[in-house]
Design a protein around this motif. Structure first.
Motif, PDB file in Angstrom:
ATOM      1  N   THR C 131       0.811  -1.171   0.045  1.00 48.01           N
ATOM      2  CA  THR C 131      -0.069   0.011  -0.005  1.00 48.01           C
ATOM      3  C   THR C 131       0.794   1.187   0.025  1.00 48.01           C
ATOM      4  O   THR C 131       0.330   2.457  -0.211  1.00 48.01           O
ATOM      5  N   GLY C 153      -9.229  12.029   5.063  1.00 51.83           N
ATOM      6  CA  GLY C 153      -9.481  10.625   5.934  1.00 51.83           C
ATOM      7  C   GLY C 153      -9.371  10.763   7.422  1.00 51.83           C
ATOM      8  O   GLY C 153      -8.784  11.640   7.791  1.00 51.83           O
ATOM      9  N   ILE C 230     -15.133   3.160  -6.607  1.00 54.49           N
ATOM     10  CA  ILE C 230     -14.716   3.291  -5.121  1.00 54.49           C
ATOM     11  C   ILE C 230     -14.627   2.231  -4.090  1.00 54.49           C
ATOM     12  O   ILE C 230     -13.761   1.616  -3.610  1.00 54.49           O
ATOM     13  N   MET C 234     -11.368   0.465  -2.541  1.00 53.82           N
ATOM     14  CA  MET C 234     -11.296   0.234  -0.967  1.00 53.82           C
ATOM     15  C   MET C 234     -11.154  -1.088  -0.542  1.00 53.82           C
ATOM     16  O   MET C 234     -10.446  -1.567   0.350  1.00 53.82           O
ATOM     17  N   ILE C 237      -8.130  -2.895  -0.659  1.00 48.70           N
ATOM     18  CA  ILE C 237      -6.926  -2.494   0.503  1.00 48.70           C
ATOM     19  C   ILE C 237      -7.020  -3.815   1.554  1.00 48.70           C
ATOM     20  O   ILE C 237      -7.952  -4.333   1.781  1.00 48.70           O
ATOM     21  N   VAL C 240      -9.994  -5.027   4.425  1.00 44.41           N
ATOM     22  CA  VAL C 240     -10.892  -4.338   4.347  1.00 44.41           C
ATOM     23  C   VAL C 240     -12.023  -5.622   4.112  1.00 44.41           C
ATOM     24  O   VAL C 240     -12.027  -6.175   3.109  1.00 44.41           O
ATOM     25  N   VAL C 243     -17.679  -1.795   2.765  1.00 47.19           N
ATOM     26  CA  VAL C 243     -17.511  -0.526   2.192  1.00 47.19           C
ATOM     27  C   VAL C 243     -18.788   0.208   2.178  1.00 47.19           C
ATOM     28  O   VAL C 243     -19.829  -0.478   1.638  1.00 47.19           O
ATOM     29  N   PHE C 294     -15.076   2.699   5.441  1.00 42.91           N
ATOM     30  CA  PHE C 294     -14.933   1.067   5.071  1.00 42.91           C
ATOM     31  C   PHE C 294     -14.091   0.344   6.457  1.00 42.91           C
ATOM     32  O   PHE C 294     -13.826   1.150   7.240  1.00 42.91           O
ATOM     33  N   GLY C 336      -6.574   4.805   2.225  1.00 45.33           N
ATOM     34  CA  GLY C 336      -7.897   5.226   1.729  1.00 45.33           C
ATOM     35  C   GLY C 336      -8.083   6.447   0.943  1.00 45.33           C
ATOM     36  O   GLY C 336      -8.611   6.558  -0.195  1.00 45.33           O
ATOM     37  N   MET C 340      -8.977   7.100  -3.235  1.00 49.84           N
ATOM     38  CA  MET C 340     -10.059   7.880  -3.519  1.00 49.84           C
ATOM     39  C   MET C 340      -9.284   8.892  -4.480  1.00 49.84           C
ATOM     40  O   MET C 340     -10.004   9.108  -5.590  1.00 49.84           O
TER      41      MET C 340
ATOM     42  N   SER D 228     -13.052  -7.645  -3.875  1.00 51.47           N
ATOM     43  CA  SER D 228     -13.003  -6.255  -4.447  1.00 51.47           C
ATOM     44  C   SER D 228     -13.873  -6.327  -5.658  1.00 51.47           C
ATOM     45  O   SER D 228     -14.598  -5.399  -6.141  1.00 51.47           O
TER      46      SER D 228
END
Lengths: 364, 364, 364, 364
Positions: C131, C153, C230, C234, C237, C240, C243, C294, C336, C340, D228
């Motif tokens: 990430t 965020g 979106i 998310m 990631i 996660v 969402v 999320f 995040g 975005m 996802s």
């Protein structure tokens, strides 16, 4: 995996078999608010339509296009445009004799090797009938590009008979059944093709597509080059075996100083003394005309028996009795134009963006 | 929009400028558990590497490839493979004189038209140096394809001097500095290129790539045809102006019965009496050898002054003093092989799937 | 098949394993002429960087980003931007005990099931270390979007402890180690996390990302909806599990009249009385703030033994001794934000086009 | 740019407006030789079809699907499958009053903001009618997946009334008009919805989709993760505001040891003691059931006046008089199932390849 779409922002998906109920396409990514009616697409289809002269297949399809979505009160809405042409003149029985045998040079055997099944009627999905939808999509692409871009095609060679480029006339192209720009060549080609047709044979051809008024900057390095996308598009047309841009294969014989296109400024405008490059440098348009040629092989469907096998592997002679073009290259002219229009529209949308930027012409 | 990736399941993304700190690529979609080391990639890079004879640019780059990811304990893991080559022999000052003027035939002006900015050093992103990463990716593609597929290339024409195909020898290709399959042509080409080099000029060439052992069924109708993907791939190589498959442009001159490839069964195996099609029918491989040729224009970088303009639009004469190849077509041979390998690996993965199906060879 | 890229016009490809020599990404499609230096990316990386408090992993990586291509004289050129971060603080021996066993809740076993091989060191490709490259790409995306779009965020929930939204302060977010917008919650979370950390356990969290100043019109029906892109971003990631946009799951409990956002015109400007929709209608931005939340599961790497198996299938207890975050959700905040930014930049380029239309801000 | 396709190898393109002549889709990438007739698709469409109870819109569409291509003698051929449903019960005059005003919560204003034009009849392209084609495509996806994978959906919450999961019965789902798995909840929901319907209001809902029998290994790191892609797919359904997998948002409240799914081997088979993960780790399926929930907002089309503006910006109250669902979530159940089927089919084809590997079930 099948791959029946092309384009990134202007994206065309075609479907349909030669002898199914219909063929069609979905044009996704057309900008909104462009006036569009079926009557604006039909004339381009008529140019490609079979049954118009003795040099093209006698299958007589009206090829009436219907718009099923994406247009509201005569204008595009930005949503996908679904186009459909019903198949009306299917004489499937013509093909009964090839249901179990493979026509040499045709995709029959390749589809069976890949899928283990094929709709053998009229070539099924591999039929050139699919190109009608390319022409329909190309008509929409032309509307996106606007009037200042002209995309025109011509037949420049049948067999070993090449036109005399000094006699090139775009007006002449509209007047004869060959899209031939050289009026003096027309009667020669008529005699030549008559002879080939009577012998039940076929012959190859070379098509040239010229796009003028294309703004500089279309095409994206390294794997979205305008010329490589054009090459892919033209090579995807049925029976095409070669594509070249600008000097093409002749460039191999030239020296650096012979092939260079000197640059100058004329009246405040970027100019080039020659156009060996065919309007594209580094995969990006320069504003010069884009010249592309592609070679079409002779139709594989001929009346002269060809040694082949049936689906069991037994030797057999194949004669294709269906209605076919002695020179399929003729009808490839509007198809080549349409592919050029689609590729340019896609790159134009990639280059300039679609919403807010769309104008009636590409140059404002 | 830039487009620096190609391939669908076997996907290659390249990056880097000629005179930046490094060039590299990311190979995404390589199946897991394939033995891979830097030593398995390096030999292919060495074939393309400049500075090896007086007929290629004297820029001497060791072109040492590093693997930065995707390999664990000597095997691929299925995760993206990052490859990097440091640029070590950048003589940027050579290019200071072209910072403000446009070399005719080069991408300089096209990049400025599109982007309004360019890294002018050595051609920046448009430099053929990028093709090193194609060769590196191609080395991995070959490992996916396995031993039973051979992909070989040769130079078949320099200027108007074509090889004699009757003397074709793949062994000979490895022995001379031209990748020439015709030993008797080699001294002629040496004399010819020496002359051109001394004049500060350059010359075009034609390359042929042959893939043998390709299984039937690769390629997908209608817009994922194997031949159209190959055409796009070859046309994306720097300086390529034409691509043809099988009979190519010569197919335009043939009749249906001349161009047909009769089918028969020999010893239980599907066979063809000839290969005018170049191994592809309807966009799908048939099991025959795939033959592709592409034409490379003469290097635009020559010592003979060319009329051009500077970035202000003033007339100027441009001489390119950097280190360049008198016949850039020579080094295009391993690049063409690599592109063929990448396209075949992608279509092979599309056709057979990757996991569980991967074998040491394509034929089991 | 691996899929290590996302985005259409603004396209990010990441590569690299947790304990390989480096991680990196290629950002393709960034418009030209944007000022860009390593110093403009680094601050965002520092926000995500581990080793900054006792509530995040003690692995201390400087995470120094290098730009290897695509920038010339401090500006982007439109060519792909290659970013690289060297891995310096790899303590691979920490992971030797998990080489042969599967950590419950981790991707270890999934990678082995899929690929039959995995780089087990630190999670290899599945490590959240990947990430960092999203954050780096996001920094570039922010430059494309310009100053009038703000993407911020915050952590709004740890375990069952939710912030008081009435105390929301973006300034507070910058002041504490949790990105917490509710200053009064900070000491509570400190105590709570201290307790969890000492127990060798971990805890989940909820992150909220808000984008303000987004122009209307981003997002494309039907399968390129801004909210679905979106959601995909998310959910990609690490860790996660959910969402939601606008009212999210709470919308299930509302009536039509409660959930409607009445429309009016205020001072010549389109306005809405509320924002249950979260700024997106029909997949298209309306100009209102985009609100996304999320949920991140508790880190699977804990010191409390978990029943599991080794690669032979034998039962074993797994304790993960490596350096890990007791609440991985904290460091997910800048990730995040970055996702975005990337999604918005991609849709912005799709909507407005890239060349000629690019401005310093999205609103001119 | 419009984006009306989803999927990579199994690729669905939909087209059509609510009140145009027809809606349709093209399913590209379906493997060959799968038995397929219109009768195999129709039952799934009937489940989603409106007009079946007083709790769904009274628009009564027979929704008869036609196959126009890609099927020959009852089997798929590997070529694109074109599906078409004619719109027969269009009462466009119902919508005349909303031609010039924007319904709050609807996509009307967003389409106008983006495209400057919209087909306002029945929501045009943004109508949930589009989801009929998802269901049709999903029916084909199920055939690819085979019998050992079951994909089932249920409504688990309307408003704040949640089912009792202890009473979950898949048989019950088939028996009531709500797809409700809790028989005791059905009469309560009937009363509740009756009340809401009479008030001219609407209410939100939560849907759960469960896929069982999914083999391990589907999904690809990092940006092709199965979860996802599922999140994107579900969020693309009209009115969906949130998606969660496994524990979902509840995972935020759990500790590492609570959320872990211990691994063991049972009777030679990989097993897990729990399924907090929802069947997916690191974006890859593990063989456990995949559990997904998504929240649907209340229909925006209600009889209670909402403050809004007309296209000139004047204030107006909007009442939507058309035929609408008081709880649009009910009919979202078969749509959610279909999206799950399409995503799994795509990942299955990516994982295993299509040709040669296709079997009647995923497990052989």
């Amino acid at each position: 995996m099948s791959c029946n779409s092309f384009g990134t922002l202007f994206r065309v998906t075609t479907w349909g078999e030669s002898h199914g109920p219909a063929i069609g396409c979905v044009v996704d990514g057309c900008p909104p608010q462009i006036p569009l009616t079926e009557e604006m697409i039909q004339p381009w289809l008529n140019l490609r339509r079979p049954g118009q002269s003795k040099f093209t297949t006698s299958r007589n399809e009206p090829d009436r296009v219907k718009i099923l979505s994406g247009v509201f009160e005569g204008k595009t809405t930005g949503t996908p445009i679904s186009l459909l042409i019903e198949n009306t003149n299917q004489r499937s029985k013509d093909y009964s004799n090839i249901a179990q045998s493979y026509r040499p040079g045709h995709a029959d055997i390749a589809y069976d090797l890949k899928y283990g099944i094929r709709d053998y009627r009229g070539g099924g999905r591999s039929s050139a009938r699919e190109t009608a939808m390319r022409v329909a999509a190309g008509a929409i692409a032309r509307l996106i590009l606007g009037d200042q871009i002209t995309i025109r095609g011509a037949l420049v060679q049948i067999g070993d008979r090449k036109i005399n480029r000094d006699r090139w006339s775009w007006d002449e192209v509209k007047k004869n059944e060959f899209f031939c720009p050289d009026g003096e060549m027309v009667p020669q080609w008529q005699d030549y093709l008559n002879c080939i047709r009577k012998q039940g044979s076929s012959i190859g051809a070379v098509i040239e597509i010229v796009a003028e008024g294309v703004p500089a900057g279309l095409g994206a390095p390294i794997y979205g080059k305008l010329d490589s996308d054009i090459a892919q598009a033209m090579m995807s047309i049925n029976a095409v075996k070669g594509v070249e841009i600008g000097e093409g294969f002749n460039a191999a014989t030239l020296r650096g100083e012979e092939n260079a296109d000197p640059i100058y400024v004329n009246d405040g405008k970027l100019s080039f003394s020659s156009n060996h490059a065919g309007g594209i440098l580094g995969g990006i348009s320069t504003g010069q005309p884009i010249n592309v040629r592609f070679a079409v092989k002779p139709t594989s469907s001929i009346l002269i028996p060809q040694p082949s096998i049936d689906s069991e592997g037994n030797a057999t002679d194949v004669i294709t009795k269906g209605r076919h073009d002695p020179c399929v290259g003729i009808r490839a002219v509007p198809v080549g134009e349409a592919m050029m229009a689609c590729i340019l529209a896609d790159h134009w949308l990639r280059h300039r963006g679609q919403i807010g930027q769309f104008r009636s012409s590409i140059l404002d």
